[in-house]
Design an enzyme around this catalytic site. Structure first.
Site, PDB file in Angstrom:
ATOM      1  N   SER A 121       0.785  -1.230   0.025  1.00  0.00           N
ATOM      2  CA  SER A 121       0.034   0.043   0.032  1.00  0.00           C
ATOM      3  C   SER A 121       0.915   1.331   0.040  1.00  0.00           C
ATOM      4  O   SER A 121       2.159   1.114   0.001  1.00  0.00           O
ATOM      5  CB  SER A 121      -1.012  -0.030   1.137  1.00  0.00           C
ATOM      6  OG  SER A 121      -0.088   0.426   2.340  1.00  0.00           O
ATOM      7  N   LYS A 122       0.350   2.425  -0.132  1.00  0.00           N
ATOM      8  CA  LYS A 122       1.096   3.596  -0.197  1.00  0.00           C
ATOM      9  C   LYS A 122       2.050   3.774   1.120  1.00  0.00           C
ATOM     10  O   LYS A 122       2.868   4.401   0.979  1.00  0.00           O
ATOM     11  CB  LYS A 122      -0.022   4.916  -0.077  1.00  0.00           C
ATOM     12  CG  LYS A 122      -0.462   4.979  -1.367  1.00  0.00           C
ATOM     13  CD  LYS A 122      -1.094   6.290  -1.629  1.00  0.00           C
ATOM     14  CE  LYS A 122      -1.891   6.287  -2.859  1.00  0.00           C
ATOM     15  NZ  LYS A 122      -3.204   7.233  -2.948  1.00  0.00           N
ATOM     16  N   ARG A 123       1.820   3.281   2.048  1.00  0.00           N
ATOM     17  CA  ARG A 123       2.573   3.059   3.445  1.00  0.00           C
ATOM     18  C   ARG A 123       4.125   2.651   3.039  1.00  0.00           C
ATOM     19  O   ARG A 123       4.951   3.113   3.490  1.00  0.00           O
ATOM     20  CB  ARG A 123       1.909   2.219   4.503  1.00  0.00           C
ATOM     21  CG  ARG A 123       0.964   2.723   5.431  1.00  0.00           C
ATOM     22  CD  ARG A 123       0.618   1.788   6.582  1.00  0.00           C
ATOM     23  NE  ARG A 123       0.409   0.476   5.998  1.00  0.00           N
ATOM     24  CZ  ARG A 123       0.752  -0.537   6.221  1.00  0.00           C
ATOM     25  NH1 ARG A 123       2.034  -0.507   6.842  1.00  0.00           N
ATOM     26  NH2 ARG A 123       0.413  -1.808   5.580  1.00  0.00           N
TER      27      ARG A 123
END
Ligand code: GLU
Length: 484
Positions: A247-249
């Site tokens: 994910s963007k994390r």
């Protein structure tokens, strides 16, 4: 040329940017077709009008084009095929493979609640919505809204030989009678996909393994429509280095972000190719042509793949050094100009020098940005001395000053016309002998004087790239600094 009838497709939903996971799926479909022949098609699954955007469709096209994943034939827009989806649903209703479901949302909610109270998992029961032919006709006549549900066989199982996972089987009792056409007349995902894959003549469906639970439903639809079931290949999910779903994390997940960061498309493709595929023999760095030559479904892996940004950077460095100066030049030029390091005309004025610069810097860089950062030294007159370089190589101020002065004298005596590696090397190694010290004791303080940095290309490359005048000016500047 071998005649093949392979037809594969990439079918993204245009509800965001082009995700690296989507690009990986597109790449594997594309590689298959390039390796074994056939067509690679693109279908935009835009039936979810609320979430689909033109901007997202554009980002998908741009990302695919940048990666060089070109598709055959016209792009198919799923939303343009609603009439056919409906016709297929009605066909299934007519043959008895599907039925009308008059259930209201309130009914469904109530049944769900009841199942919850009984601590059972909710399963739709066909009997709930079976009426006598007269009652059903009356309801249709009255205009009562109904969805169309597929009648899943009661016993047995639905199975297929997956090209990645081998045999996968689902007992039919675990598959709910699923809606294929909603009461508002819109098709569900499973119906639209099957209807379109049939119309497009798709022979292999290669997609993420998050779709495995949809596959038995889709197989049942093919069979009920009397069509040949394609082969399926379910690719592993992509996880971040912490093992969680990417994910963007974990950093950039949009292909466009990597494009704007100046990553090489071939490096990203190579990196993505290794997410779920192993060409064998620990092979990692591959050109596009090599990937095509080596691609085979037997190298596809079941276990989740790990997206490691460090490895991507490394891969980019590998591709940077594989590329010729000519191939790199346009990208480096636009980066240097947009960063304000130099102008196009300044570069055009001395092409040989510029090619040498790229050649020297590319092997020491992982990213185009690294080239730009290192290149600045060769375009600007003002220089900053990095503190780690000063601490390490100019610690003994006086000693460094003496060495730099001696080096300046030696270099000043080298004729500008013979400012080449052999002459410069002879001059500086000669100085080292005269002073009775190792050559490194001269090269290191000199490197700081010329570049301000701890690390740089070889000292002779630096001297040649800077030229005689600029090199001497820099040494004088460093003497001033050390004297102060
Ligand atoms: N549109 C689906 C998605 O983006 C893919 C459908 C498919 O490949 O069957 O996940």
């Amino acid at each position: 040329m071998i005649e093949t009838k392979n037809r594969l497709r990439f079918a993204p939903s245009p509800t965001g940017y082009l995700h690296v996971g989507g690009a990986r799926t597109a790449l594997f479909n594309w590689l298959y077709v390039k390796r074994f022949g056939g067509q690679f098609l693109l279908r935009i699954e835009d039936t979810d009008k609320a979430r689909s955007t033109d901007e997202s469709t554009k980002a998908i096209f741009e990302g695919m084009e940048w990666l060089g994943l070109s598709w055959d034939e016209e792009v198919v827009y799923q939303g343009a095929n609603l009439e056919r989806h409906r016709a297929d649903a009605l066909k299934l209703l007519e043959t008895g493979a599907a039925y009308r479901d008059f259930t209201t949302t309130e009914d469904l909610e109530r049944w769900r609640e009841e199942a919850k109270e009984r601590k059972e998992s909710f399963k739709f029961k066909r009997e709930w919505t079976q009426f006598s032919p007269e009652e059903e006709a009356a309801r249709v006549e009255r205009g009562d809204p109904f969805a169309i549900r597929f009648k899943v066989p009661v016993g047995g199982e639905t199975a297929w030989e997956d090209l990645v996972h081998e045999r996968i089987a689902f007992p039919n009792k675990d598959i709910d009678d699923f809606v294929i056409l909603r009461s508002d007349g819109t098709p569900t995902y499973n119906l639209a996909v099957v209807s379109d894959d049939i119309a497009m003549g798709i022979t292999i469906v290669m997609r993420g393994d998050d779709h495995i639970s949809n596959t038995p439903k889709q197989i049942l639809l093919y069979e009920a429509l009397g069509k040949t079931v394609p082969k399926f290949a379910h690719l592993p999910m992509i996880h971040g280095i912490d093992g969680k779903k990417l994910s963007k994390r974990h950093g950039a997940t949009a292909v466009g972000d990597y494009q704007h960061e100046g990553l090489l498309p071939d490096a990203l493709l190579n990196f993505l190719a290794l997410l779920g595929w192993s060409p064998g023999e620990d092979r990692e760095v591959m050109t596009r042509a090599e990937m095509i030559e080596l691609f085979a479904t037997k190298g596809l892996q079941k276990k989740a793949a790990i997206f490691d940004p460090k490895k991507l950077e490394w891969m980019n460095g590998q591709h940077l050094s594989l590329m010729t100066v000519e191939q790199l030049e346009p990208t480096v030029t636009s980066a240097l100009v947009s960063e304000g390091v130099t102008t196009k005309s300044e570069l055009d004025a001395r092409p040989e020098w510029y090619h040498r610069l790229i050649d020297v810097l590319k092997i020491r860089s992982r990213l185009i940005d690294d080239i730009v950062r290192q290149a600045k030294v060769y375009f600007q007159d003002d220089i900053e001395y990095a503190s780690d370089a000063v601490d390490k190589h100019w610690k003994d101020k006086e000693g460094s000053l003496n060495i730099l002065k001696a080096a300046e004298n030696k270099l000043a005596n080298v004729d500008a016309a013979s400012w080449d590696e052999a002459t410069l090397e002879a001059a500086l190694r000669g100085l080292a002998e005269e002073l009775g010290i190792g050559a490194g004791k001269i090269f290191q303080p000199l490197r700081v004087a010329l570049t301000g940095l701890n690390v740089s290309p070889g000292i002779f490359d630096v001297l040649i790239l800077l030229g005689k005048d600029r090199s001497l000016r820099r040494i004088q500047l460093s003497e001033k600094y050390l004297n102060s």
